[in-house]
Design a protein around this motif. Structure first.
Motif, mmCIF file in Angstrom:
data_model
loop_
_atom_site.group_PDB
_atom_site.id
_atom_site.type_symbol
_atom_site.label_atom_id
_atom_site.label_comp_id
_atom_site.label_asym_id
_atom_site.label_seq_id
_atom_site.Cartn_x
_atom_site.Cartn_y
_atom_site.Cartn_z
ATOM 1 N N HIS A 140 -26.440 13.762 69.327
ATOM 2 C CA HIS A 140 -26.053 12.342 69.065
ATOM 3 C C HIS A 140 -25.911 11.669 70.204
ATOM 4 N N HIS B 186 -17.004 13.901 69.846
ATOM 5 C CA HIS B 186 -17.858 12.979 70.706
ATOM 6 C C HIS B 186 -17.164 11.803 71.397
ATOM 7 N N HIS C 67 -17.733 8.631 71.518
ATOM 8 C CA HIS C 67 -17.736 7.195 70.883
ATOM 9 C C HIS C 67 -16.364 6.865 70.614
ATOM 10 N N HIS D 293 -28.571 8.181 65.384
ATOM 11 C CA HIS D 293 -27.999 8.708 64.033
ATOM 12 C C HIS D 293 -29.402 9.288 63.363
ATOM 13 N N ASP E 123 -21.090 13.108 64.734
ATOM 14 C CA ASP E 123 -22.331 12.456 64.193
ATOM 15 C C ASP E 123 -23.629 13.217 64.676
ATOM 16 N N ASP F 155 -15.095 5.256 68.132
ATOM 17 C CA ASP F 155 -14.458 5.519 66.898
ATOM 18 C C ASP F 155 -14.229 6.883 66.472
ATOM 19 N N HIS F 156 -14.423 7.670 67.506
ATOM 20 C CA HIS F 156 -13.987 8.988 67.375
ATOM 21 C C HIS F 156 -12.831 9.460 68.387
HETATM 22 ZN ZN ZN Z 1 -20.989 8.439 67.391
#
Ligand code: ZN
Length: 465
Positions: A163, A61, A63, A409, A188, A65-66
């Motif tokens: 998510h 996805h 975000h 989440h 996530d 942090d991904h």
């Molecule tokens: Zn995420």
């Protein structure tokens, strides 16, 4: 198969896993480390593998942090194909561009300071040009539940993770000549009962599971109660003649709040005369992307969108992209809901709106997302009486509301339900969680069910099968 962990190990950010299977090197996510003490060093450091050797990158996805280290991966030699859903591709473009812009600005600022001492320039982690190169690597965009053959031995499938828009869990299956094996990467996982996004599709029985544990130790508050709290706060503030400031994250939470505001207005819980400003160029762009991707939403929302209805446009909504329009909002004394970034008030236009409204007892500020330690949002949430904004000392007289029920989440119970569908895997690897809280709590729950559990360290590697 060999599985290595190059991020989100014993912490929440930097998701990056490498699977060697069927003669291929497959990366799952390449996210940025955020918020931790040495995040900048971690991001700029060695990836733990050779980018030019990677055949595919599968992205769960959009975000940061991904997806946040994808431009760096390409800059360092990755020439393979990036496979993800169409919505994630569109959103990731926005997120990576914004990230590059921030890094270029930070590097320029740091370079200016160094110039006096004659020190060398600071280089950004990557530039907007690097993001363009990364976008060239995006290839196939599978629909949910569609099989994609990477070669004769390896098949992948994206299933809805519920998510954020476009989010997926990814199943990788290997076959002959190796014995067949199935591994799922959770990405996530969203919370079911979301009124906008469709619920996560649970995985089929798997041999191996790599699972997030963000809220492995927590249960959520009721969503309906949170929506009611939001409408209450708005109604009371409007009645007093003030404005409501909602600091928002540009992607997902903004669209979710617009969706709930429209619903509340249609139900008569909020006045139709309400003026709502979405004062964030990035959030405006993200909302446009949401409009283009009806699949992934709950059936009733999707059907309404396909019939031409629009879930993200409450009456009275005004988009402001231009700075001059944003400044004009400062003249409005009351009756407006102002949504602006950043969500944690660390930068962006929301700081101007706070300056103009925070000192007024008839106004309110409603926090609808996570506020990390050390941020302005956190100081206000924790009850600061004064804050510094643009060199001025501003009194906090506005009503402060913190609404915790909006979460992207799954909580502990929902995570346990999700993994119960994976059968009895040989090993479950826990990632993307707090090493002191979410991860040990989830480990304990899974061990009660007699599952084998590992919480890998950074760059740890495991032979599977
Ligand atoms: Zn995420």
């Amino acid at each position: 198969m060999r599985l290595s962990f190059h991020g989100a190990t014993q912490n929440v950010t930097g998701s990056c896993f490498l699977l060697n299977a069927g003669g291929l090197k497959i990366l799952i996510d390449c996210g940025m480390f955020q918020g931790m003490k040495h995040a900048d060093e971690e991001n700029a450091g060695a990836l733990g593998f050779t980018p030019s050797e990677i055949d595919f990158l599968l992205l769960t996805h959009a975000h940061l942090d991904h997806c946040g280290r994808i431009p760096l991966l390409v800059k360092r030699g990755f020439t393979g194909e990036i496979i993800t859903t169409a919505a994630t591709r569109d959103l990731a473009k926005l997120i990576m561009m914004d990230s590059a812009k921030i890094q270029e600005e930070d590097a320029a600022r740091a370079s200016r300071r160094r110039r006096r001492g004659g020190e060398p320039e600071v280089q950004p982690l990557y530039s907007q040009i690097d993001v363009l190169s990364a976008l060239d690597r995006f290839g196939r965009c599978p629909a949910y539940d569609q099989d994609i053959h990477l070669n004769d031995a390896v098949t992948i499938r994206f299933i809805n993770a519920g998510h954020i828009l476009g989010s997926a869990s990814i199943i990788v299956e290997t076959g002959a000549p190796e014995p067949s094996q199935r591994i799922v990467f959770s990405g996530d996982i969203g919370s079911p009962g979301h009124k906008l996004l469709a619920n996560a599709t649970p995985p089929p029985p798997c041999d191996y599971v790599v699972m997030e544990t963000t809220y492995g130790d927590r249960m959520h508050r009721d969503l309906d109660a949170s929506v009611e709290e939001l409408t209450d706060a708005i109604n009371k503030t409007i009645a007093k003649g003030g404005n409501v400031i909602i600091p928002t994250f540009a992607m997902e939470r903004t669209q979710e709040i617009l969706f709930y505001l429209k619903h509340a207005i249609n139900q008569g819980a909020l006045p139709r005369s309400l003026t709502i400003f979405l004062d964030s160029p990035m959030a405006v762009s993200a909302t446009e992307i949401f409009r283009r991707h009806a699949d992934g939403f709950q059936n009733d929302v999707r059907d309404a969108m396909l019939a031409g209805q629009e879930p993200f446009n409450p009456p009275g909504l005004r988009f402001t992209r231009e700075t001059a329009e944003s400044i004009a909002i400062n003249r409005i004394r009351g009756g407006a809901v102002i949504m602006a970034g950043s969500g944690m008030c660390t930068g962006g236009r929301v700081r101007h709106h706070l300056k103009h409204n925070l000192w007024r007892p008839d106004c309110s500020v409603v926090f609808v997302g996570f506020a990390a330690e050390g941020t302005l949002a956190r100081r206000i949430v924790d009850g600061a009486k004064h804050v510094r904004l643009f060199g001025e000392d501003i009194a906090v007289n506005a009503q402060i509301h913190t609404i915790n029920g909006f979460s992207a989440h799954a909580d502990q119970r929902e995570l346990l339900y999700w993994i119960s569908k994976a059968g009895k895997p040989e090993m479950t690897f826990l990632v993307h969680g707090d090493f002191e809280k979410g991860m040990p709590a989830m480990r304990q729950e899974l061990e009660k069910k007699e599952l084998n559990v590992q919480c890998p360290k950074l760059h740890a590697s495991f032979e599977l099968g």
